[in-house]
Design a protein around this motif. Structure first.
Motif, PDB file in Angstrom:
ATOM      1  N   ALA A  51       0.829  -1.202   0.000  1.00 56.20           N
ATOM      2  CA  ALA A  51       0.000   0.000   0.000  1.00 56.20           C
ATOM      3  C   ALA A  51       0.866   1.256   0.000  1.00 56.20           C
ATOM      4  O   ALA A  51       0.598   2.215  -0.734  1.00 56.20           O
ATOM      5  N   VAL A  52       1.923   1.250   0.809  1.00 56.26           N
ATOM      6  CA  VAL A  52       2.826   2.402   0.878  1.00 56.26           C
ATOM      7  C   VAL A  52       3.504   2.643  -0.467  1.00 56.26           C
ATOM      8  O   VAL A  52       3.544   3.775  -0.979  1.00 56.26           O
ATOM      9  N   LEU A  53       4.036   1.578  -1.064  1.00 59.08           N
ATOM     10  CA  LEU A  53       4.769   1.723  -2.318  1.00 59.08           C
ATOM     11  C   LEU A  53       3.854   2.166  -3.456  1.00 59.08           C
ATOM     12  O   LEU A  53       4.213   3.049  -4.245  1.00 59.08           O
ATOM     13  N   THR A  54       2.686   1.564  -3.562  1.00 56.82           N
ATOM     14  CA  THR A  54       1.786   1.943  -4.647  1.00 56.82           C
ATOM     15  C   THR A  54       1.267   3.371  -4.488  1.00 56.82           C
ATOM     16  O   THR A  54       1.041   4.066  -5.482  1.00 56.82           O
ATOM     17  N   LEU A  55       1.098   3.825  -3.246  1.00 61.26           N
ATOM     18  CA  LEU A  55       0.685   5.218  -3.037  1.00 61.26           C
ATOM     19  C   LEU A  55       1.770   6.166  -3.537  1.00 61.26           C
ATOM     20  O   LEU A  55       1.469   7.179  -4.190  1.00 61.26           O
ATOM     21  N   VAL A  56       3.022   5.837  -3.259  1.00 59.59           N
ATOM     22  CA  VAL A  56       4.136   6.642  -3.766  1.00 59.59           C
ATOM     23  C   VAL A  56       4.134   6.665  -5.288  1.00 59.59           C
ATOM     24  O   VAL A  56       4.312   7.714  -5.923  1.00 59.59           O
ATOM     25  N   GLY A  78     -16.294  -1.777  -4.386  1.00 58.31           N
ATOM     26  CA  GLY A  78     -16.786  -3.086  -3.967  1.00 58.31           C
ATOM     27  C   GLY A  78     -16.094  -4.228  -4.684  1.00 58.31           C
ATOM     28  O   GLY A  78     -15.718  -5.236  -4.063  1.00 58.31           O
ATOM     29  N   LEU A  79     -15.898  -4.087  -5.988  1.00 55.59           N
ATOM     30  CA  LEU A  79     -15.209  -5.128  -6.756  1.00 55.59           C
ATOM     31  C   LEU A  79     -13.746  -5.256  -6.333  1.00 55.59           C
ATOM     32  O   LEU A  79     -13.222  -6.366  -6.205  1.00 55.59           O
ATOM     33  N   LEU A  80     -13.087  -4.125  -6.097  1.00 54.03           N
ATOM     34  CA  LEU A  80     -11.688  -4.165  -5.674  1.00 54.03           C
ATOM     35  C   LEU A  80     -11.537  -4.707  -4.260  1.00 54.03           C
ATOM     36  O   LEU A  80     -10.533  -5.352  -3.940  1.00 54.03           O
ATOM     37  N   PHE A  81     -12.527  -4.470  -3.420  1.00 53.90           N
ATOM     38  CA  PHE A  81     -12.482  -5.066  -2.086  1.00 53.90           C
ATOM     39  C   PHE A  81     -12.598  -6.587  -2.187  1.00 53.90           C
ATOM     40  O   PHE A  81     -11.881  -7.322  -1.496  1.00 53.90           O
ATOM     41  N   LEU A  82     -13.469  -7.050  -3.070  1.00 47.64           N
ATOM     42  CA  LEU A  82     -13.596  -8.491  -3.285  1.00 47.64           C
ATOM     43  C   LEU A  82     -12.300  -9.070  -3.842  1.00 47.64           C
ATOM     44  O   LEU A  82     -11.829 -10.125  -3.396  1.00 47.64           O
ATOM     45  N   SER A  83     -11.693  -8.374  -4.811  1.00 46.18           N
ATOM     46  CA  SER A  83     -10.442  -8.870  -5.385  1.00 46.18           C
ATOM     47  C   SER A  83      -9.315  -8.848  -4.352  1.00 46.18           C
ATOM     48  O   SER A  83      -8.443  -9.720  -4.358  1.00 46.18           O
ATOM     49  N   SER A  84      -9.345  -7.868  -3.432  1.00 45.45           N
ATOM     50  CA  SER A  84      -8.311  -7.813  -2.393  1.00 45.45           C
ATOM     51  C   SER A  84      -8.429  -9.006  -1.444  1.00 45.45           C
ATOM     52  O   SER A  84      -7.418  -9.559  -1.001  1.00 45.45           O
ATOM     53  N   ILE A 180      -1.624   0.408 -11.208  1.00 42.49           N
ATOM     54  CA  ILE A 180      -1.004   0.900  -9.981  1.00 42.49           C
ATOM     55  C   ILE A 180      -2.061   1.440  -9.020  1.00 42.49           C
ATOM     56  O   ILE A 180      -2.082   1.102  -7.835  1.00 42.49           O
ATOM     57  N   ALA A 181      -2.959   2.285  -9.534  1.00 43.61           N
ATOM     58  CA  ALA A 181      -4.007   2.837  -8.681  1.00 43.61           C
ATOM     59  C   ALA A 181      -4.920   1.725  -8.168  1.00 43.61           C
ATOM     60  O   ALA A 181      -5.352   1.745  -7.009  1.00 43.61           O
ATOM     61  N   GLY A 182      -5.207   0.744  -9.022  1.00 41.24           N
ATOM     62  CA  GLY A 182      -6.058  -0.356  -8.604  1.00 41.24           C
ATOM     63  C   GLY A 182      -5.439  -1.186  -7.500  1.00 41.24           C
ATOM     64  O   GLY A 182      -6.109  -1.568  -6.531  1.00 41.24           O
ATOM     65  N   LEU A 183      -4.147  -1.462  -7.618  1.00 40.62           N
ATOM     66  CA  LEU A 183      -3.473  -2.231  -6.580  1.00 40.62           C
ATOM     67  C   LEU A 183      -3.408  -1.456  -5.272  1.00 40.62           C
ATOM     68  O   LEU A 183      -3.565  -2.036  -4.188  1.00 40.62           O
ATOM     69  N   PHE A 184      -3.204  -0.129  -5.372  1.00 40.63           N
ATOM     70  CA  PHE A 184      -3.199   0.668  -4.147  1.00 40.63           C
ATOM     71  C   PHE A 184      -4.542   0.576  -3.429  1.00 40.63           C
ATOM     72  O   PHE A 184      -4.591   0.392  -2.205  1.00 40.63           O
ATOM     73  N   VAL A 185      -5.638   0.711  -4.177  1.00 43.79           N
ATOM     74  CA  VAL A 185      -6.965   0.643  -3.560  1.00 43.79           C
ATOM     75  C   VAL A 185      -7.170  -0.728  -2.922  1.00 43.79           C
ATOM     76  O   VAL A 185      -7.679  -0.828  -1.801  1.00 43.79           O
ATOM     77  N   GLU A 186      -6.771  -1.781  -3.609  1.00 44.64           N
ATOM     78  CA  GLU A 186      -6.900  -3.135  -3.051  1.00 44.64           C
ATOM     79  C   GLU A 186      -6.170  -3.249  -1.715  1.00 44.64           C
ATOM     80  O   GLU A 186      -6.731  -3.742  -0.722  1.00 44.64           O
ATOM     81  N   CYS A 187      -4.913  -2.837  -1.713  1.00 44.56           N
ATOM     82  CA  CYS A 187      -4.119  -2.953  -0.483  1.00 44.56           C
ATOM     83  C   CYS A 187      -4.633  -2.016   0.600  1.00 44.56           C
ATOM     84  O   CYS A 187      -4.670  -2.382   1.783  1.00 44.56           O
ATOM     85  N   ALA A 188      -5.036  -0.792   0.205  1.00 43.02           N
ATOM     86  CA  ALA A 188      -5.515   0.186   1.189  1.00 43.02           C
ATOM     87  C   ALA A 188      -6.791  -0.299   1.873  1.00 43.02           C
ATOM     88  O   ALA A 188      -6.997  -0.045   3.061  1.00 43.02           O
ATOM     89  N   LEU A 189      -7.625  -1.017   1.142  1.00 45.57           N
ATOM     90  CA  LEU A 189      -8.892  -1.473   1.708  1.00 45.57           C
ATOM     91  C   LEU A 189      -8.702  -2.479   2.837  1.00 45.57           C
ATOM     92  O   LEU A 189      -9.532  -2.568   3.747  1.00 45.57           O
TER      93      LEU A 189
END
Length: 302
Positions: A51-56, A78-84, A180-189
């Protein structure tokens, strides 16, 4: 094309997929290096530092607009939370498998994943299965059945890894997300859950981070880099390749895992394993031959 016009980038999707699967294939070696921490703590560090790296990267690469587009849609969140949740489940099973002496079965899971992807490609994206492809699925199923007959139980590690990651790929193909933004949202969630666990672990004196040494801390932080890079590559490839073709390319991942499990980790490769892997390899060989044959036919028609 004029002399001043730059040629289009060819094969960016396949190259991204190849890089991702190569990194994943050797990731077990890294997990052995961080085995001083428990599987759940390793998972928490993967999530937090990713999450830290993707935010950067979102700010460094100017992806704030893409990030805002994602977080502005409740459906996308919601979809990204499911994928996370799916990818976190895949991660924890693989971490436990490698450090628990089951890396060989984990490699089996990634061998059968192309056939799972093939099936899901038919269900979700209308990618038709011909008779040869259905035959390849049946042959691989016989390999899994062989383990069930001789050991009395399904290879749940292999089946869980393949199913979770295949469904993760399906959702990431549905979501119109910047990798990149998608992975950040996944990890942040799921970062709050990870941080909560880390605080709880530290309070009870069970955390490895900050208690062993700088080298060990650096290895745990490095999980963010090792996690982010291949997942960004995979997300890009999933959006820019035919889903079944992406499944075909992933053979490199389990092949590397297989050799590392047997030759480096010294896990037993029995006659039963030999029969199962022979059937799986045969099924994948039939599938690969059919893909190559179809590609040649399409080139001749064009």
């Amino acid at each position: 094309m004029s002399s001043t016009e730059k040629p289009a980038l060819i094969g960016a999707g396949p190259l991204a997929g190849l890089g991702a699967f190569t990194i994943w294939g050797t990731f077990g070696l890294y997990f052995k290096q961080v085995a001083f921490a428990g599987p759940v703590e390793i998972l928490a560090h993967r999530i937090i530092w990713s999450a830290v790296l993707t935010l950067v990267l979102v700010f460094a690469l100017g992806r704030r607009k893409q990030l805002w587009a994602l977080i502005s849609s409740l459906k996308t969140i919601g979809l990204l939370f499911l994928s996370s949740l799916l990818i976190a489940g895949n991660w924890i099973i693989y971490i436990w498998a490698v450090n628990g002496g089951h890396a060989l079965e984990a490699s089996l899971g990634y061998y059968i994943m192309p056939l799972v992807m093939l099936t899901l490609g038919r269900v979700f994206f209308g990618e038709k299965l011909n008779r040869v492809q259905m035959l390849s699925v049946a042959i691989c199923a016989l390999g899994v059945l062989n383990l069930l007959v001789f050991y009395g139980h399904l290879p749940w590690i292999a089946l869980s890894l393949s199913t979770l990651f295949a469904f993760y790929g399906v959702i990431r193909k549905f979501v119109p997300a910047d990798p990149i933004a998608g992975l950040f949202v996944e990890c942040a969630l799921i970062t709050p859950i990870s941080l909560g666990y880390m605080f709880w672990l530290d309070r009870h004196g069970g955390a490895a981070f900050g208690t062993i040494g700088i080298t060990q801390d650096a290895l745990l932080i490095g999980l963010g880099i090792c996690t982010t890079v291949p997942l960004v590559m995979f997300a890009y490839a999933a959006r820019n390749m035919k889903f079944s073709a992406l499944g075909l390319m992933q053979y490199l991942n389990p092949t590397l895992q297989f050799f590392i499990a047997v030759l480096v980790f010294g896990e037993a490769f029995t006659t039963v394993h030999m029969v199962t892997y022979a059937l799986v390899w045969l099924g994948l060989g039939v599938y690969s031959w059919d893909n190559l044959r179809t590609a040649r036919q399409n080139r001749r028609k064009s």
